[in-house]
Write an enzyme that holds these catalytic residues in place. Structure first.
Site, PDB file in Angstrom:
ATOM      1  N   GLU A 140      -4.865  -4.572  10.894  1.00  0.00           N
ATOM      2  CA  GLU A 140      -3.564  -3.298  10.933  1.00  0.00           C
ATOM      3  C   GLU A 140      -3.986  -2.788  12.281  1.00  0.00           C
ATOM      4  O   GLU A 140      -4.740  -1.810  12.247  1.00  0.00           O
ATOM      5  CB  GLU A 140      -3.764  -2.642   9.815  1.00  0.00           C
ATOM      6  CG  GLU A 140      -3.517  -3.090   8.556  1.00  0.00           C
ATOM      7  CD  GLU A 140      -2.864  -2.121   7.487  1.00  0.00           C
ATOM      8  OE1 GLU A 140      -1.898  -2.404   6.826  1.00  0.00           O
ATOM      9  OE2 GLU A 140      -3.694  -1.428   7.267  1.00  0.00           O
ATOM     10  N   ASN A 177       0.926  -1.266  -0.017  1.00  0.00           N
ATOM     11  CA  ASN A 177       0.097   0.054  -0.021  1.00  0.00           C
ATOM     12  C   ASN A 177       0.895   1.233  -0.015  1.00  0.00           C
ATOM     13  O   ASN A 177       1.406   1.641   1.029  1.00  0.00           O
ATOM     14  CB  ASN A 177      -0.912  -0.087   1.411  1.00  0.00           C
ATOM     15  CG  ASN A 177      -1.799   1.220   1.385  1.00  0.00           C
ATOM     16  OD1 ASN A 177      -1.804   2.100   0.600  1.00  0.00           O
ATOM     17  ND2 ASN A 177      -2.404   1.400   2.523  1.00  0.00           N
ATOM     18  N   GLY A 228       3.046   2.762  10.690  1.00  0.00           N
ATOM     19  CA  GLY A 228       4.058   3.819  10.418  1.00  0.00           C
ATOM     20  C   GLY A 228       4.854   4.267  11.843  1.00  0.00           C
ATOM     21  O   GLY A 228       5.302   5.145  11.743  1.00  0.00           O
ATOM     22  N   HIS A 268      -9.338   1.187   5.506  1.00  0.00           N
ATOM     23  CA  HIS A 268      -8.054   1.325   5.769  1.00  0.00           C
ATOM     24  C   HIS A 268      -7.963   2.481   6.975  1.00  0.00           C
ATOM     25  O   HIS A 268      -9.060   3.321   7.073  1.00  0.00           O
ATOM     26  CB  HIS A 268      -6.997   2.088   4.815  1.00  0.00           C
ATOM     27  CG  HIS A 268      -5.643   1.983   5.372  1.00  0.00           C
ATOM     28  ND1 HIS A 268      -5.247   3.103   6.497  1.00  0.00           N
ATOM     29  CD2 HIS A 268      -4.562   1.184   5.101  1.00  0.00           C
ATOM     30  CE1 HIS A 268      -3.835   2.730   6.577  1.00  0.00           C
ATOM     31  NE2 HIS A 268      -3.537   1.605   6.068  1.00  0.00           N
ATOM     32  N   LYS A 310       0.185   4.199  -0.180  1.00  0.00           N
ATOM     33  CA  LYS A 310      -0.773   5.330   0.406  1.00  0.00           C
ATOM     34  C   LYS A 310      -0.314   6.495  -0.719  1.00  0.00           C
ATOM     35  O   LYS A 310      -0.227   6.443  -1.734  1.00  0.00           O
ATOM     36  CB  LYS A 310      -0.112   5.562   1.638  1.00  0.00           C
ATOM     37  CG  LYS A 310      -0.105   4.367   2.606  1.00  0.00           C
ATOM     38  CD  LYS A 310       0.242   4.567   3.901  1.00  0.00           C
ATOM     39  CE  LYS A 310      -0.080   3.372   4.745  1.00  0.00           C
ATOM     40  NZ  LYS A 310       0.066   3.362   6.218  1.00  0.00           N
ATOM     41  N   SER A 353       4.069  -1.532  10.366  1.00  0.00           N
ATOM     42  CA  SER A 353       5.529  -1.744  10.363  1.00  0.00           C
ATOM     43  C   SER A 353       6.223  -2.966  10.163  1.00  0.00           C
ATOM     44  O   SER A 353       7.000  -3.432  10.933  1.00  0.00           O
ATOM     45  CB  SER A 353       5.892  -1.263  11.983  1.00  0.00           C
ATOM     46  OG  SER A 353       5.460   0.045  12.130  1.00  0.00           O
ATOM     47  N   GLU A 386      -6.696   4.917   8.119  1.00  0.00           N
ATOM     48  CA  GLU A 386      -6.377   6.119   7.705  1.00  0.00           C
ATOM     49  C   GLU A 386      -7.738   6.678   7.223  1.00  0.00           C
ATOM     50  O   GLU A 386      -8.253   7.925   7.394  1.00  0.00           O
ATOM     51  CB  GLU A 386      -5.380   6.328   6.809  1.00  0.00           C
ATOM     52  CG  GLU A 386      -4.011   6.296   7.387  1.00  0.00           C
ATOM     53  CD  GLU A 386      -2.820   5.780   6.739  1.00  0.00           C
ATOM     54  OE1 GLU A 386      -3.050   5.719   5.401  1.00  0.00           O
ATOM     55  OE2 GLU A 386      -1.884   5.351   7.233  1.00  0.00           O
TER      56      GLU A 386
END
Ligand code: 13P
Length: 248
Positions: free
Chosen positions: A165, A11, A171, A93, A13, A210, A95
């Site tokens: 996730e 991904n 991240g 996701h 992003k 990560s 985000e």
């Protein structure tokens, strides 16, 4: 690794340019591992990704509209993704949930739109640090999963992928330990098995947060972890390929 074919998806992003696509195409041409590989660049690069990546590598969108084609400025529909060569699409996701207000209901609509266009959804679930510390991890991920199962039916999960996730691991460099991830994956699979044991058994459950070349092997060796959804480490060809190779 178990009998499910492992899957590793990158991904990007809102990162990467044409140049990264070129690097990735070149590197993936030499990849002959066991894992199925999917690359998810931003929308403008999807058609070029399909044209330049090896045929064995899938291309996926990072998001899609919950609406049909029409007057929805700035949105991209499921049939458009399918037409430019996507086979997969990431949905829900964290985000998107946190920054763009996507609800469980909206995510279920997107899941249905994706499948109606022949795309395989990669449905993301995961708890925040506060939710984990309060002991609510299983409750949260089950709610996120069952919101979609209840809306579209368990049979739809025969053609889907689920990615766990944990938000606190995305991240941050703080990976869930293989045991922590396995515990949640096993619970997700049990939750689905209550609806349909065969579908639960065949569903691929990816871990994301990560994942790097040096921790992927131990994570992917867990019995209910069938590969990974990779953010930062999918932005260089060498580390992405090393992670793909760790999935076997
Ligand atoms: P990182 O691998 O950068 O933590 O991102 C994970 C992720 O969000 C993939 O969807």
């Amino acid at each position: 690794m178990n009998k499910r074919t492992p899957l590793v998806a990158g991904n990007w992003k809102m990162n990467g340019r044409q140049e990264l696509l070129g690097d990735m195409a070149q590197a993936l041409a030499g990849y002959h591992g066991e894992a199925q590989v999917v690359v998810c660049p931003p929308f403008p690069y999807l058609a070029a990704a399909r044209a330049t990546l090896p045929e064995t590598v899938g291309v996926g969108g990072q998001n899609l509209s919950d609406q049909e084609d029409g007057a929805f400025t700035g949105e991209v529909s499921a049939p458009m993704l399918a037409e430019v060569g996507c086979g997969h699409v990431i949905i829900g996701h964290s985000e998107r949930r946190a920054l763009y207000g996507e609800t469980d209901a909206c995510i279920a609509d997107k899941f249905a739109r994706a499948q109606a266009a022949g795309l395989v959804p990669i449905l993301c679930v995961g708890e925040t640090l506060e939710e984990r510390e309060a002991g609510h991890t299983e409750q949260v991920v089950r709610r996120q999963l069952l919101a979609v199962v209840d809306a579209v039916g368990i049979a739809a999960f025969a053609q889907a992928v689920v990615a766990y996730e944990p938000v606190w691991a995305i991240g941050t460099g703080k990976t869930a330990s293989p045991e922590q991830a396995q515990e949640v994956h096993a619970d997700l699979r049990r939750t689905l098995a209550e609806k349909d044991p065969a579908i639960a058994d065949s569903l691929r459950l990816l871990y994301g947060g990560s994942v790097k070349a040096d921790n992927a092997g131990l994570l992917f060796a867990q019995s209910d972890i069938d590969g990974g959804l990779i953010g930062g480490a999918s932005l260089t060809a060498d580390s992405f390929i090393a992670i793909c190779q760790a999935a076997k």
